[in-house]
Design an enzyme around this catalytic site. Sequence first.
Site, PDB file in Angstrom:
ATOM      1  CG  PHE A   1     -10.450  -1.874  10.650  1.00 57.20           C
ATOM      2  CD1 PHE A   1      -9.902  -1.381   9.263  1.00 57.20           C
ATOM      3  CD2 PHE A   1      -9.617  -1.289  11.470  1.00 57.20           C
ATOM      4  CE1 PHE A   1      -9.048  -0.291   9.290  1.00 57.20           C
ATOM      5  CE2 PHE A   1      -8.827  -0.325  11.617  1.00 57.20           C
ATOM      6  CZ  PHE A   1      -8.338   0.052  10.467  1.00 57.20           C
TER       7      PHE A   1
ATOM      8  CE1 TYR B   1      -4.123  -1.805  -0.104  1.00 54.46           C
ATOM      9  CE2 TYR B   1      -3.035  -3.322   1.234  1.00 54.46           C
ATOM     10  CZ  TYR B   1      -4.145  -2.752   0.755  1.00 54.46           C
ATOM     11  OH  TYR B   1      -5.044  -4.026   0.394  1.00 54.46           O
TER      12      TYR B   1
HETATM   13  C1  LIG Z   1      -2.622  -7.784  -3.509  1.00 55.32           C
HETATM   14  C2  LIG Z   1      -3.664  -7.664  -4.614  1.00 55.32           C
HETATM   15  C3  LIG Z   1      -5.028  -7.201  -4.319  1.00 55.32           C
HETATM   16  C4  LIG Z   1      -2.866  -6.710  -5.606  1.00 55.32           C
HETATM   17  O1  LIG Z   1      -3.858  -6.928  -6.722  1.00 55.32           O
HETATM   18  P1  LIG Z   1      -3.265  -6.269  -8.302  1.00 55.32           P
HETATM   19  O2  LIG Z   1      -4.704  -6.416  -9.283  1.00 55.32           O
HETATM   20  O3  LIG Z   1      -2.447  -7.656  -8.870  1.00 55.32           O
HETATM   21  O4  LIG Z   1      -2.731  -5.234  -8.137  1.00 55.32           O
HETATM   22  P2  LIG Z   1      -2.164  -4.093  -9.284  1.00 55.32           P
HETATM   23  O5  LIG Z   1      -1.897  -4.915 -10.689  1.00 55.32           O
HETATM   24  O6  LIG Z   1      -3.097  -3.252  -9.577  1.00 55.32           O
HETATM   25  O7  LIG Z   1      -0.712  -3.918  -8.837  1.00 55.32           O
HETATM   26  C5  LIG Z   1      -0.555  -2.162  -8.307  1.00 55.32           C
HETATM   27  C6  LIG Z   1       0.891  -2.313  -7.852  1.00 55.32           C
HETATM   28  O8  LIG Z   1       1.099  -3.144  -6.702  1.00 55.32           O
HETATM   29  C7  LIG Z   1       2.013  -4.013  -6.781  1.00 55.32           C
HETATM   30  N1  LIG Z   1       1.621  -5.156  -5.910  1.00 55.32           N
HETATM   31  C8  LIG Z   1       0.503  -5.761  -6.034  1.00 55.32           C
HETATM   32  N2  LIG Z   1       0.505  -6.679  -5.106  1.00 55.32           N
HETATM   33  C9  LIG Z   1       1.663  -6.782  -4.495  1.00 55.32           C
HETATM   34  C10 LIG Z   1       2.016  -7.552  -3.466  1.00 55.32           C
HETATM   35  N3  LIG Z   1       1.439  -8.723  -2.910  1.00 55.32           N
HETATM   36  N4  LIG Z   1       3.292  -7.304  -3.071  1.00 55.32           N
HETATM   37  C11 LIG Z   1       3.839  -6.118  -3.467  1.00 55.32           C
HETATM   38  N5  LIG Z   1       3.546  -5.553  -4.578  1.00 55.32           N
HETATM   39  C12 LIG Z   1       2.222  -5.809  -4.905  1.00 55.32           C
HETATM   40  C13 LIG Z   1       1.989  -4.262  -8.123  1.00 55.32           C
HETATM   41  O9  LIG Z   1       3.310  -4.680  -8.651  1.00 55.32           O
HETATM   42  C14 LIG Z   1       1.836  -3.036  -8.856  1.00 55.32           C
HETATM   43  O10 LIG Z   1       3.235  -2.273  -8.655  1.00 55.32           O
HETATM   44  P3  LIG Z   1       3.410  -0.795  -9.551  1.00 55.32           P
HETATM   45  O11 LIG Z   1       2.237   0.018  -9.617  1.00 55.32           O
HETATM   46  O12 LIG Z   1       4.363  -0.189  -8.928  1.00 55.32           O
HETATM   47  O13 LIG Z   1       3.778  -1.525 -10.977  1.00 55.32           O
HETATM   48  C15 LIG Z   1      -3.797  -9.028  -5.202  1.00 55.32           C
HETATM   49  O14 LIG Z   1      -2.641  -9.910  -5.497  1.00 55.32           O
HETATM   50  C16 LIG Z   1      -4.533  -9.963  -4.117  1.00 55.32           C
HETATM   51  O15 LIG Z   1      -5.811 -10.125  -4.171  1.00 55.32           O
HETATM   52  N6  LIG Z   1      -3.772 -10.807  -3.162  1.00 55.32           N
HETATM   53  C17 LIG Z   1      -4.450 -11.680  -2.034  1.00 55.32           C
HETATM   54  C18 LIG Z   1      -5.349 -10.847  -1.255  1.00 55.32           C
HETATM   55  C19 LIG Z   1      -4.600  -9.795  -0.505  1.00 55.32           C
HETATM   56  O16 LIG Z   1      -3.572  -9.904  -0.063  1.00 55.32           O
HETATM   57  N7  LIG Z   1      -5.680  -8.601  -0.221  1.00 55.32           N
HETATM   58  C20 LIG Z   1      -4.918  -7.625   0.476  1.00 55.32           C
HETATM   59  C21 LIG Z   1      -5.536  -7.294   1.522  1.00 55.32           C
HETATM   60  S1  LIG Z   1      -5.163  -6.051   2.748  1.00 55.32           S
END
Ligand SMILES: CC(C)(COP(=O)(O)OP(=O)(O)OC[C@H]1O[C@@H](n2cnc3c(N)ncnc32)[C@H](O)[C@@H]1OP(=O)(O)O)[C@@H](O)C(=O)NCCC(=O)NCCS
Length: 441
Positions: free
Chosen positions: A441, A127
């Site tokens: 949360f 984030y």
């Molecule tokens: C984490 C999650 C929501 C990311 O979704 P996503 O659609 O793949 O993310 P995006 O393609 O929009 O990526 C946005 C940026 O975040 C980065 N990013 C995404 N997931 C990441 C992770 N787990 N760790 C580090 N960086 C991450 C991407 O590399 C990208 O970076 P950039 O903009 O600098 O190139 C998804 O992988 C997921 O659902 N994970 C499992 C559930 C989870 O962890 N949810 C978070 C709850 S707090």
Amino acid sequence: MTLPTGFSFTQPTTADRAEVLTYNSLVVASTHPVSDLLTLPQPYEDERAVIVRDQHGQIAAFHASYEFSQFPTPGGDIRAGGLTWVGVQPQYRRRGILRAMIAEHFRLSTQAGEAISVLFAAEPTIYGRFGYGAAAFDVRCTFGRGAALRPLTPTTPTSLQEHASSTHEPLTIRIETYDPTQHTQLIETVHKAAGRNVGGTGLNRPGWVTRDTPALVAAHHHTISLTPGKEPQRIIVVERNGTPVGYTRFRRTMSWQNTGPQGRVDAGEVVALDPAASHTLWTTLLDLDLTSEVTAFMLPTDDPIITQLNNNRSIGMTVVDNVWVRILDLPAALSARQYSGSIDLVLEVTDDMLPHNAGCWRVRAQPFGGPHGHDAPRVERTDAPADVTLDIRELSALYLGGVSAASLAAGGLVTADTPQALAQLSSAMAWPLAPCSSWVF
Ligand SMILES: CC(C)(COP(=O)(O)OP(=O)(O)OC[C@H]1O[C@@H](n2cnc3c(N)ncnc32)[C@H](O)[C@@H]1OP(=O)(O)O)[C@@H](O)C(=O)NCCC(=O)NCCS
């Protein structure tokens, strides 16, 4: 920051619940059948949830936010959106869906008059790129059975002096099986009071967010357990003259060894309103028969138990990030808190996602003034040269008063024109009590 082609935002209805839970089980690797998950009260409200559907109408992603109308800031409170249930279907990852969802969340939160967004991060690397800063930390502790506390001194915190006679009344404890019909109101009342007046000091704890919506209360107070083999939840209630002044919910896991019983106690929030209540609560929790170890899930890093113990080196402690903050409306956010020292500084802020926050801001406040009324902090745009330069992520990390600007500067994340400006910002934005939320949360 729009969704990739073929994807669209929709608002869920209760009819989508099974579909949302089926999708979410895949995202978070849940081991529970969806039919079991459907029996749990739903913590989010459909009006504050967003489904992303793919070109076939299937759920590709989801997020929701909680309405925190009085999120505690240093010495004040603010409307905040609590971002939650964030996920993207594994086959659609890394194509910008999260980024588009965050932009949508910022839009909806801003529309709802929320000046900050807050969250718990599943992975701390996600984030920061969106301007969230780790603003609070908590400590996960393991105590040995019978860990002894220093005796309670007879001094009474200032704000309690007028009630001194009542705080010297004897305390009683009840240990019973947790029952939402009996205990919900008790827990929520003590929890809220504990955040507003920490240990009777008269000072609040930033980040100590309360469960204000009926859905959050329902999700926090039920006895449905999807994990077999555990005892039902129990509760210790500390009372003074029949009025609850402390509580903790816990479960024990028994382990019968040749050397004797080695049960473990897993406690949730351990919350008390004053030093005597806290002492009684902890002494009881740390000495339950047939057990040898107690874990407390999340405690503020400055929780009094850490200094009350005779031997605090005997505790296993792991410090973990707690609440992350993202300032959405800079002047509104910086005006909705108190400052611990006087401040008159120009901050130059960068913010790629929300350019209305970027630029130079003059921040003026008197120690512990406001946040409302004639001594409210003043935050105005200015053309004056910057005293301190920082990104919105760093300003958001400083917001709850638990992170020092000087420590961020020592890490190269904040630049100050002079050491005096850095010291002024560090002391003014600090808060006497460490920020912390007692629940995820
Ligand atoms: C984490 C999650 C929501 C990311 O979704 P996503 O659609 O793949 O993310 P995006 O393609 O929009 O990526 C946005 C940026 O975040 C980065 N990013 C995404 N997931 C990441 C992770 N787990 N760790 C580090 N960086 C991450 C991407 O590399 C990208 O970076 P950039 O903009 O600098 O190139 C998804 O992988 C997921 O659902 N994970 C499992 C559930 C989870 O962890 N949810 C978070 C709850 S707090």
